[in-house]
Design a protein around this motif. Structure first.
Motif, PDB file in Angstrom:
ATOM      1  N   ARG A 194       0.867  -1.107   0.093  1.00 22.77           N
ATOM      2  CA  ARG A 194      -0.137   0.059  -0.100  1.00 22.77           C
ATOM      3  C   ARG A 194       1.006   1.223   0.011  1.00 22.77           C
ATOM      4  O   ARG A 194       1.819   1.251   0.597  1.00 22.77           O
ATOM      5  CB  ARG A 194      -0.892   0.044   1.281  1.00 22.77           C
ATOM      6  CG  ARG A 194      -1.813  -1.265   1.476  1.00 22.77           C
ATOM      7  CD  ARG A 194      -2.639  -1.278   0.313  1.00 22.77           C
ATOM      8  NE  ARG A 194      -3.716  -2.517   0.332  1.00 22.77           N
ATOM      9  CZ  ARG A 194      -4.582  -2.947  -0.634  1.00 22.77           C
ATOM     10  NH1 ARG A 194      -4.264  -2.300  -1.680  1.00 22.77           N
ATOM     11  NH2 ARG A 194      -5.180  -3.881  -0.598  1.00 22.77           N
ATOM     12  N   PRO A 195       0.468   2.322  -0.936  1.00 21.92           N
ATOM     13  CA  PRO A 195       1.298   3.280  -0.840  1.00 21.92           C
ATOM     14  C   PRO A 195       1.292   4.292   0.583  1.00 21.92           C
ATOM     15  O   PRO A 195       0.288   4.339   1.233  1.00 21.92           O
ATOM     16  CB  PRO A 195       0.752   4.266  -2.013  1.00 21.92           C
ATOM     17  CG  PRO A 195      -0.761   3.620  -1.931  1.00 21.92           C
ATOM     18  CD  PRO A 195      -0.742   2.266  -1.476  1.00 21.92           C
ATOM     19  N   GLN A 196       2.328   4.870   0.704  1.00 19.44           N
ATOM     20  CA  GLN A 196       2.351   5.745   1.774  1.00 19.44           C
ATOM     21  C   GLN A 196       2.556   7.131   1.408  1.00 19.44           C
ATOM     22  O   GLN A 196       3.267   7.736   0.851  1.00 19.44           O
ATOM     23  CB  GLN A 196       3.710   5.487   2.697  1.00 19.44           C
ATOM     24  CG  GLN A 196       3.962   4.225   3.234  1.00 19.44           C
ATOM     25  CD  GLN A 196       3.147   3.800   4.124  1.00 19.44           C
ATOM     26  OE1 GLN A 196       2.620   4.602   5.019  1.00 19.44           O
ATOM     27  NE2 GLN A 196       2.759   2.652   4.294  1.00 19.44           N
ATOM     28  N   ARG A 223     -11.268   1.964  -6.365  1.00 15.59           N
ATOM     29  CA  ARG A 223     -10.292   1.139  -5.868  1.00 15.59           C
ATOM     30  C   ARG A 223      -9.551   2.201  -4.827  1.00 15.59           C
ATOM     31  O   ARG A 223      -9.017   1.680  -3.725  1.00 15.59           O
ATOM     32  CB  ARG A 223      -9.222   0.989  -7.019  1.00 15.59           C
ATOM     33  CG  ARG A 223      -8.259   0.203  -6.681  1.00 15.59           C
ATOM     34  CD  ARG A 223      -6.911   0.168  -7.342  1.00 15.59           C
ATOM     35  NE  ARG A 223      -6.381   1.461  -7.351  1.00 15.59           N
ATOM     36  CZ  ARG A 223      -5.900   2.277  -6.388  1.00 15.59           C
ATOM     37  NH1 ARG A 223      -5.577   1.266  -5.262  1.00 15.59           N
ATOM     38  NH2 ARG A 223      -5.462   3.484  -6.722  1.00 15.59           N
ATOM     39  N   HIS A 224      -9.422   3.597  -4.742  1.00 18.25           N
ATOM     40  CA  HIS A 224      -8.597   4.173  -4.071  1.00 18.25           C
ATOM     41  C   HIS A 224      -9.495   4.420  -2.733  1.00 18.25           C
ATOM     42  O   HIS A 224      -8.877   4.239  -1.689  1.00 18.25           O
ATOM     43  CB  HIS A 224      -8.497   5.659  -4.405  1.00 18.25           C
ATOM     44  CG  HIS A 224      -7.952   6.653  -3.510  1.00 18.25           C
ATOM     45  ND1 HIS A 224      -6.711   6.664  -3.158  1.00 18.25           N
ATOM     46  CD2 HIS A 224      -8.806   7.542  -2.580  1.00 18.25           C
ATOM     47  CE1 HIS A 224      -6.596   7.650  -1.880  1.00 18.25           C
ATOM     48  NE2 HIS A 224      -8.200   8.199  -1.830  1.00 18.25           N
ATOM     49  N   LEU A 225     -10.687   4.433  -2.639  1.00 15.91           N
ATOM     50  CA  LEU A 225     -11.627   4.631  -1.692  1.00 15.91           C
ATOM     51  C   LEU A 225     -11.720   3.354  -0.895  1.00 15.91           C
ATOM     52  O   LEU A 225     -11.877   3.350   0.410  1.00 15.91           O
ATOM     53  CB  LEU A 225     -13.014   4.994  -1.849  1.00 15.91           C
ATOM     54  CG  LEU A 225     -13.044   6.621  -2.400  1.00 15.91           C
ATOM     55  CD1 LEU A 225     -14.401   6.970  -2.864  1.00 15.91           C
ATOM     56  CD2 LEU A 225     -12.631   7.667  -1.231  1.00 15.91           C
ATOM     57  N   THR A 226     -11.403   2.408  -1.494  1.00 17.90           N
ATOM     58  CA  THR A 226     -11.592   0.853  -0.726  1.00 17.90           C
ATOM     59  C   THR A 226     -10.491   0.442  -0.408  1.00 17.90           C
ATOM     60  O   THR A 226     -10.636  -0.851   0.552  1.00 17.90           O
ATOM     61  CB  THR A 226     -12.588  -0.216  -1.496  1.00 17.90           C
ATOM     62  OG1 THR A 226     -12.030  -0.109  -2.914  1.00 17.90           O
ATOM     63  CG2 THR A 226     -14.044   0.558  -1.834  1.00 17.90           C
ATOM     64  N   GLU A 227      -9.413   0.902  -1.010  1.00 17.53           N
ATOM     65  CA  GLU A 227      -8.239   0.006  -0.796  1.00 17.53           C
ATOM     66  C   GLU A 227      -6.979   0.910  -0.062  1.00 17.53           C
ATOM     67  O   GLU A 227      -6.467   0.675   1.054  1.00 17.53           O
ATOM     68  CB  GLU A 227      -7.468  -0.667  -2.107  1.00 17.53           C
ATOM     69  CG  GLU A 227      -8.261  -1.578  -2.542  1.00 17.53           C
ATOM     70  CD  GLU A 227      -7.628  -2.190  -3.951  1.00 17.53           C
ATOM     71  OE1 GLU A 227      -6.482  -2.066  -4.023  1.00 17.53           O
ATOM     72  OE2 GLU A 227      -8.158  -2.752  -4.894  1.00 17.53           O
ATOM     73  N   ASP A 228      -7.059   2.189  -0.745  1.00 19.61           N
ATOM     74  CA  ASP A 228      -5.889   2.843  -0.283  1.00 19.61           C
ATOM     75  C   ASP A 228      -6.055   3.988   0.873  1.00 19.61           C
ATOM     76  O   ASP A 228      -5.503   4.552   1.675  1.00 19.61           O
ATOM     77  CB  ASP A 228      -5.119   3.577  -1.325  1.00 19.61           C
ATOM     78  CG  ASP A 228      -4.697   2.955  -2.317  1.00 19.61           C
ATOM     79  OD1 ASP A 228      -4.378   1.374  -2.121  1.00 19.61           O
ATOM     80  OD2 ASP A 228      -4.672   3.353  -3.548  1.00 19.61           O
ATOM     81  N   SER A 229      -7.390   4.532   0.800  1.00 16.98           N
ATOM     82  CA  SER A 229      -7.894   5.827   1.615  1.00 16.98           C
ATOM     83  C   SER A 229      -7.978   5.252   3.015  1.00 16.98           C
ATOM     84  O   SER A 229      -8.074   4.108   3.399  1.00 16.98           O
ATOM     85  CB  SER A 229      -9.289   6.090   1.271  1.00 16.98           C
ATOM     86  OG  SER A 229      -9.835   6.768   1.856  1.00 16.98           O
ATOM     87  N   ASN A 230      -7.672   6.325   3.895  1.00 16.42           N
ATOM     88  CA  ASN A 230      -7.829   6.201   5.432  1.00 16.42           C
ATOM     89  C   ASN A 230      -9.238   6.525   6.038  1.00 16.42           C
ATOM     90  O   ASN A 230      -9.445   6.826   7.040  1.00 16.42           O
ATOM     91  CB  ASN A 230      -6.611   6.951   5.833  1.00 16.42           C
ATOM     92  CG  ASN A 230      -6.932   8.783   5.646  1.00 16.42           C
ATOM     93  OD1 ASN A 230      -7.584   8.885   4.920  1.00 16.42           O
ATOM     94  ND2 ASN A 230      -5.945   9.449   6.269  1.00 16.42           N
ATOM     95  N   LEU A 231     -10.133   6.756   4.956  1.00 16.47           N
ATOM     96  CA  LEU A 231     -11.357   7.034   5.446  1.00 16.47           C
ATOM     97  C   LEU A 231     -12.375   6.184   5.970  1.00 16.47           C
ATOM     98  O   LEU A 231     -12.897   6.534   7.251  1.00 16.47           O
ATOM     99  CB  LEU A 231     -12.073   7.497   4.202  1.00 16.47           C
ATOM    100  CG  LEU A 231     -11.857   9.091   3.732  1.00 16.47           C
ATOM    101  CD1 LEU A 231     -12.825   9.319   2.214  1.00 16.47           C
ATOM    102  CD2 LEU A 231     -11.921  10.273   4.548  1.00 16.47           C
ATOM    103  N   PHE A 232     -12.090   5.159   5.681  1.00 14.85           N
ATOM    104  CA  PHE A 232     -12.894   3.888   6.293  1.00 14.85           C
ATOM    105  C   PHE A 232     -12.022   2.819   7.242  1.00 14.85           C
ATOM    106  O   PHE A 232     -12.455   1.805   7.203  1.00 14.85           O
ATOM    107  CB  PHE A 232     -13.757   3.281   5.101  1.00 14.85           C
ATOM    108  CG  PHE A 232     -14.539   4.063   4.391  1.00 14.85           C
ATOM    109  CD1 PHE A 232     -15.566   4.731   4.776  1.00 14.85           C
ATOM    110  CD2 PHE A 232     -14.023   4.242   2.999  1.00 14.85           C
ATOM    111  CE1 PHE A 232     -16.352   5.718   4.094  1.00 14.85           C
ATOM    112  CE2 PHE A 232     -14.813   5.538   2.289  1.00 14.85           C
ATOM    113  CZ  PHE A 232     -15.535   6.000   2.580  1.00 14.85           C
ATOM    114  N   LYS A 233     -10.790   3.287   7.350  1.00 14.23           N
ATOM    115  CA  LYS A 233      -9.865   2.590   8.282  1.00 14.23           C
ATOM    116  C   LYS A 233     -10.365   2.526   9.709  1.00 14.23           C
ATOM    117  O   LYS A 233     -10.682   3.580  10.267  1.00 14.23           O
ATOM    118  CB  LYS A 233      -8.539   2.827   8.225  1.00 14.23           C
ATOM    119  CG  LYS A 233      -8.034   2.773   6.703  1.00 14.23           C
ATOM    120  CD  LYS A 233      -8.128   1.448   5.950  1.00 14.23           C
ATOM    121  CE  LYS A 233      -7.611   1.721   4.527  1.00 14.23           C
ATOM    122  NZ  LYS A 233      -7.375   0.438   3.889  1.00 14.23           N
TER     123      LYS A 233
END
Length: 298
Positions: A223-225, A287-297
């Protein structure tokens, strides 16, 4: 001297006045010359029969070709020659009638199934590259249970004119493969199942699309930092692309993407460049919102 009856690959004994006699080797090999006894006596057998040595080498090579390990092949060759003695006709028959090793027999059966499956998938209209990869993966999953593999091939939908599969095929045949491939990317079994189910829920049932979606998933540890300010900007752009606001939930993201994907999917907009480009844009936003984003972590 009258010729006497001898086993296959043997010849009559010659007198010293004749040409040096030749001992037949294996089929396809050049015969080797054996020294002639210059005395008035006929040739005497040497301590180690060169003909037996040739048959030993040939037998061991044949057994290795049948998938047996070198040391096992030599033991088998010695056993055959001990049983048959100088009856090399019997040696040949016994060696040729020996079955393949279990490992070699299984590999041969797998190859037959692979060729058969390629024919089936080609007839059903699958792209050769995708079919090749799918069959290889399925054989790997099936292991020794080739019966299940054959059922999977038969159950694969005919995609001539349409790559949309039945829900039963996706659930029972494609989903297990998706979960296994996602687990290989570092996801826990429960996570892999959730990702696979999400992809299936958002798909239009297109087999190629689902396989491609799985292949495009990045490994979990890759996952990208992203700096906080850049992450916030990406989140806003992705939400805007899907027509959502900052207070949207993960479920809202899934629903919005599904609605837009159904409308702009390339299968429904063939030749529409603008629609196809928008489909790629919403797919990347999802893909960004479900994999990379911190919104739903959590």
């Amino acid at each position: 001297m009258r010729a006497t009856t001898r086993p296959l690959h043997s010849r009559r004994i010659t007198k010293s006045s004749e040409r040096p006699r030749q001992v037949p080797g294996l089929r396809g090999n050049q015969p080797q010359q054996q020294p002639v006894n210059n005395s008035s006596k006929v040739d005497q057998p040497v301590a180690k029969d060169p003909l037996r040595g040739q048959w030993f080498d040939w037998s061991a090579k044949q057994f290795q070709g049948k998938g047996y390990a070198p040391h096992v092949a030599k033991t088998m060759a010695d056993t055959v020659l001990s049983r048959c003695g100088s009856d090399y006709r019997a040696v040949e028959v016994m060696v040729n009638s020996t079955p393949l090793s279990p490992q070699a027999a299984f590999r041969q059966e797998q190859q037959k199934n692979y060729q058969w499956a390629m024919g089936q998938f080609t007839a059903k209209g699958y792209d050769p590259d995708h079919a090749r990869q799918a069959i290889t993966d399925a054989l790997s999953m099936a292991g020794t249970n080739l019966t299940d593999f054959q059922r999977w091939v038969v159950a694969a939908p005919d995609v001539r004119g349409s790559a949309v599969a039945s829900p039963e095929y996706i659930k029972n045949e494609l989903r297990p493969w998706m979960i296994q491939e996602i687990e290989k990317k570092g996801f826990a079994p429960a996570e892999a199942q959730a990702v696979a189910d999400n992809l299936i829920e958002l798909s239009t049932g297109n087999v190629d699309e689902l396989r491609q979606s799985v292949q495009e998933i990045r490994p979990k540890d890759a996952r990208p930092q992203v700096p906080a300010n850049e992450m916030e900007q990406r989140n806003e752009e992705a939400l805007e692309t899907l027509g959502l606001t900052k207070d949207a939930s993960l479920n809202d993201v899934k629903k919005a993407y599904r609605k837009l994907a159904l409308k702009h999917h390339p299968d429904k907009n063939s030749g529409n460049v603008e629609s196809n480009q928008f489909f790629k844009k919403i797919s990347e936003a999802h893909r960004h919102l479900t994999e990379d984003s911190n919104l739903f972590k959590n």
